[in-house]
Write a protein that holds these residues in place. Structure first.
Motif, PDB file in Angstrom:
ATOM      1  N   LYS A 205       0.623  -1.508  -0.503  1.00  0.00           N
ATOM      2  CA  LYS A 205       0.140   0.537  -0.132  1.00  0.00           C
ATOM      3  C   LYS A 205       0.567   1.253  -0.272  1.00  0.00           C
ATOM      4  N   VAL A 233     -10.083   9.013   1.174  1.00  0.00           N
ATOM      5  CA  VAL A 233     -10.032   8.001   1.200  1.00  0.00           C
ATOM      6  C   VAL A 233     -10.623   7.232   3.209  1.00  0.00           C
ATOM      7  N   ALA A 234     -11.927   7.575   3.012  1.00  0.00           N
ATOM      8  CA  ALA A 234     -12.202   6.970   5.001  1.00  0.00           C
ATOM      9  C   ALA A 234     -13.792   6.217   4.504  1.00  0.00           C
ATOM     10  N   ARG A 235     -14.304   5.359   5.448  1.00  0.00           N
ATOM     11  CA  ARG A 235     -14.704   4.802   5.974  1.00  0.00           C
ATOM     12  C   ARG A 235     -16.181   5.819   5.367  1.00  0.00           C
ATOM     13  N   LYS A 240     -15.953  11.210   9.448  1.00  0.00           N
ATOM     14  CA  LYS A 240     -15.586  11.454   8.025  1.00  0.00           C
ATOM     15  C   LYS A 240     -16.143  13.210   7.111  1.00  0.00           C
ATOM     16  N   VAL A 264     -13.419   7.017  -0.945  1.00  0.00           N
ATOM     17  CA  VAL A 264     -13.101   5.375  -1.664  1.00  0.00           C
ATOM     18  C   VAL A 264     -13.014   5.518  -0.177  1.00  0.00           C
ATOM     19  N   GLY A 265     -13.918   3.626   0.050  1.00  0.00           N
ATOM     20  CA  GLY A 265     -14.099   3.569   1.443  1.00  0.00           C
ATOM     21  C   GLY A 265     -14.086   2.001   1.855  1.00  0.00           C
ATOM     22  N   VAL A 266     -14.438   1.861   3.142  1.00  0.00           N
ATOM     23  CA  VAL A 266     -13.927   0.211   3.237  1.00  0.00           C
ATOM     24  C   VAL A 266     -15.957   0.297   3.669  1.00  0.00           C
ATOM     25  N   VAL A 305      -6.410   1.548  -3.392  1.00  0.00           N
ATOM     26  CA  VAL A 305      -5.615   2.561  -2.817  1.00  0.00           C
ATOM     27  C   VAL A 305      -5.012   3.785  -3.018  1.00  0.00           C
ATOM     28  N   GLU A 322     -11.851  12.356  14.573  1.00  0.00           N
ATOM     29  CA  GLU A 322     -10.684  12.044  13.928  1.00  0.00           C
ATOM     30  C   GLU A 322     -10.027  11.256  14.874  1.00  0.00           C
ATOM     31  N   GLY A 325      -5.667   8.612  11.796  1.00  0.00           N
ATOM     32  CA  GLY A 325      -5.801   9.915  10.320  1.00  0.00           C
ATOM     33  C   GLY A 325      -5.097   9.154   9.424  1.00  0.00           C
ATOM     34  N   LEU A 326      -4.941   7.600   9.666  1.00  0.00           N
ATOM     35  CA  LEU A 326      -3.636   6.605   8.676  1.00  0.00           C
ATOM     36  C   LEU A 326      -3.946   7.204   7.126  1.00  0.00           C
ATOM     37  N   ALA A 327      -4.864   7.244   7.252  1.00  0.00           N
ATOM     38  CA  ALA A 327      -5.353   7.543   5.287  1.00  0.00           C
ATOM     39  C   ALA A 327      -4.437   9.189   5.074  1.00  0.00           C
ATOM     40  N   GLU A 330      -0.547   8.309   4.388  1.00  0.00           N
ATOM     41  CA  GLU A 330      -0.520   7.437   3.674  1.00  0.00           C
ATOM     42  C   GLU A 330      -0.584   8.279   2.175  1.00  0.00           C
TER      43      GLU A 330
HETATM   44  N1  UDP Z   1      -8.620   2.199   3.305  1.00  0.00           N
HETATM   45  C1  UDP Z   1      -8.887   1.139   2.857  1.00  0.00           C
HETATM   46  N2  UDP Z   1      -9.082   0.693   1.835  1.00  0.00           N
HETATM   47  C2  UDP Z   1     -10.000   2.250   1.917  1.00  0.00           C
HETATM   48  C3  UDP Z   1     -10.217   2.973   2.307  1.00  0.00           C
HETATM   49  C4  UDP Z   1      -9.652   3.511   3.897  1.00  0.00           C
HETATM   50  O1  UDP Z   1      -7.757   0.924   2.790  1.00  0.00           O
HETATM   51  O2  UDP Z   1     -11.324   1.944   1.119  1.00  0.00           O
HETATM   52  C5  UDP Z   1      -7.627   2.068   4.734  1.00  0.00           C
HETATM   53  C6  UDP Z   1      -6.708   3.623   4.493  1.00  0.00           C
HETATM   54  O3  UDP Z   1      -5.619   2.906   3.034  1.00  0.00           O
HETATM   55  C7  UDP Z   1      -5.985   3.868   5.929  1.00  0.00           C
HETATM   56  C8  UDP Z   1      -7.232   2.848   6.688  1.00  0.00           C
HETATM   57  O4  UDP Z   1      -8.172   1.995   6.285  1.00  0.00           O
HETATM   58  O5  UDP Z   1      -4.858   2.496   6.015  1.00  0.00           O
HETATM   59  C9  UDP Z   1      -8.602   4.006   7.607  1.00  0.00           C
HETATM   60  O6  UDP Z   1      -7.683   4.451   8.957  1.00  0.00           O
HETATM   61  P1  UDP Z   1      -8.044   5.446   9.173  1.00  0.00           P
HETATM   62  O7  UDP Z   1      -7.284   6.440  10.756  1.00  0.00           O
HETATM   63  O8  UDP Z   1      -7.332   7.105   8.140  1.00  0.00           O
HETATM   64  O9  UDP Z   1      -8.915   5.465   9.957  1.00  0.00           O
HETATM   65  P2  UDP Z   1     -10.200   5.242  10.715  1.00  0.00           P
HETATM   66  O10 UDP Z   1     -11.165   4.190   9.732  1.00  0.00           O
HETATM   67  O11 UDP Z   1      -9.388   4.568  11.380  1.00  0.00           O
HETATM   68  O12 UDP Z   1     -11.299   6.324  11.421  1.00  0.00           O
END
Ligand code: UDP
Length: 412
Positions: A205, A233-235, A240, A264-266, A305, A322, A325-327, A330
């Motif tokens: 990544k 990039v965030a949930r 967010k 973009v989110g998970v 990502v 927050e 804020g690993l995003a 990155e």
């Molecule tokens: N992330 C990912 N895919 C996505 C969205 C987020 O892999 O579609 C990762 C992003 O790269 C980061 C983490 O999820 O490493 C989110 O961490 P962050 O501290 O920004 O937020 P949290 O979700 O812990 O509040």
């Protein structure tokens, strides 16, 4: 026995040329004093989430520098994880019930896991609230020094959760928080350490990606790689503020009609709130085909990502609350200027006017994004400064150093 999590070997020497030699020397020096120290990290899950991601890198690096380090996970059933989810939210301030039944479930699983805890360690590092009772229920057995590493914001816990957890966490020899602002009220000062997290520059990544490959990957999901691209990039979570990002994008688009936005989110299967909020975002985006709302079910994984982060013109992290804020880390590491909310760990990373801009409102965000789109040379300079800032402060060897330093202090 608690379950051991296997990890792939890593070599500290592979970070030479990325981080400063002085940092590697400092690690060598500390590691010499700690050679053979037995360390166990204990958390709730081997997969998913930032903690698992960090331990995947940190534990093998500790082994590489000569510590006898391992990673174990506690055992829990659904009823336990229901309760720990409430604990997570309650400790972060949500006004939830914490009934005697819930407390009994948490204690029962902690007691049971403590009875499975075997071996003898110089340092036991317990991560987050789920296993925080291990020290109490193991009665200190098996560990000379106990450290609680809290990855969440416990600065304003809902009172019943605070009253319940404080006696447990007070028993530890040291307690680590991500930010001073996150410290659990009531913990006595000498025990507190502040250690922000880090990213690993050597995982896929965060490795450099060839521009062609990044272009191709992004184009596959819809955006035109020849037009400016804003990215968050965030949930899909109200904190967010994706709706605020869409508003800022719309204001920018009035001035720069070619601009596009990718959110973009998970998505997790078991997160109904996330799906509900995703629907909201999609409705809010409406028929604007330049807004791309994407997630892992579209096939966006860590490498995708990275491609988006590599291709983005400006990265946005307009959070209103927050963690670290690993995003953001990155994105800065990929040399992108970040327009971020002035909350949590974002100001540690986004130095206003140097590595991006800090904002509080949609209008400010739009103004700053527009500025960066119109001043590409400056945007590039900020991106470069951001990468250097991350290189110096937020890469994995720094976290290794901070742990070794803490171990050395506690050993005396
Ligand atoms: N992330 C990912 N895919 C996505 C969205 C987020 O892999 O579609 C990762 C992003 O790269 C980061 C983490 O999820 O490493 C989110 O961490 P962050 O501290 O920004 O937020 P949290 O979700 O812990 O509040």
């Amino acid at each position: 026995m608690l379950q051991t999590v296997p990890t792939q070997p890593k070599r500290l020497q592979d970070y030479r040329g990325i981080v400063d030699d002085a940092l590697l020397d400092e690690i060598d020096e500390l590691a010499r004093r700690l050679r053979g120290a037995r360390v166990v990290h204990i958390n709730a899950t081997a997969f998913g989430g930032g903690v698992a991601e960090i331990l995947q890198s940190l534990v093998p690096l500790m082994q590489d520098v000569g510590l006898d380090a391992q990673w174990q996970v506690i055992h829990g059933e659904n009823e336990f994880f229901q309760v720990t989810k409430a604990c997570h939210n309650g400790l972060q301030g949500m006004a939830l019930d914490f009934t005697p039944e819930m407390q009994a479930i948490w204690e029962r699983y902690n007691r049971e896991n403590a009875s499975r805890f075997e071996g003898a360690y110089d340092f036991v590092v317990v991560h987050d609230p789920q296993p925080a009772g291990l020290r109490r229920f193991a009665e200190g057995r098996g560990g000379r020094r106990w450290i609680w590493r809290c990855h969440i914001d416990t600065s304003r816990p809902h009172p019943p959760f605070q009253a319940f957890f404080l006696p447990y966490v007070e028993e530890y020899d040291a307690v680590i928080f991500t930010l001073q602002d996150f410290v659990f009220p009531g913990i006595r000062e000498p025990h507190i350490r502040i250690i922000p997290p880090t990213i690993d520059p050597l995982v896929p990544k965060n490795q450099p990606m060839a521009p062609d490959r990044a272009r191709e990957t992004v184009a596959r999901f819809g955006p035109d790689p020849d037009r400016p691209l804003l990215l968050q990039v965030a949930r899909f979570d109200p904190w967010k503020d994706p709706l605020g990002v869409i508003d800022a994008y719309r204001a920018v688009k009035r001035e720069v009609p070619t601009v596009q936005l990718a959110l973009v989110g998970v998505m997790a299967h078991d997160d109904p709130e996330g799906w509900f909020y995703l629907d909201r975002v999609l409705r809010y985006a409406g028929e604007d085909m330049d807004i791309h709302v994407l997630h892992n079910f579209h096939g966006v994984g860590p490498v995708e990502v990275a491609a988006f982060q590599t291709m983005a013109t400006v990265v946005v992290q307009k959070s209103t609350r927050e963690g670290f804020g690993l995003a953001v880390t990155e994105a800065l590491w990929k040399g992108k200027p970040v327009v971020g909310g002035r909350v949590g760990g974002i100001p540690l990373q986004v130095r206003d006017g140097e590595t991006g801009f800090l904002v509080e409102t949609v209008e400010e965000a739009a103004e700053r994004i527009l500025y960066l789109l119109r001043h590409p040379v400056e945007a590039q300079r900020m991106g470069k400064a951001g990468r250097e800032h991350v290189r110096r402060h937020f890469l994995m060897p720094r976290l290794l150093r901070d742990y070794l330093k803490l171990f050395a202090e506690l050993a005396v």
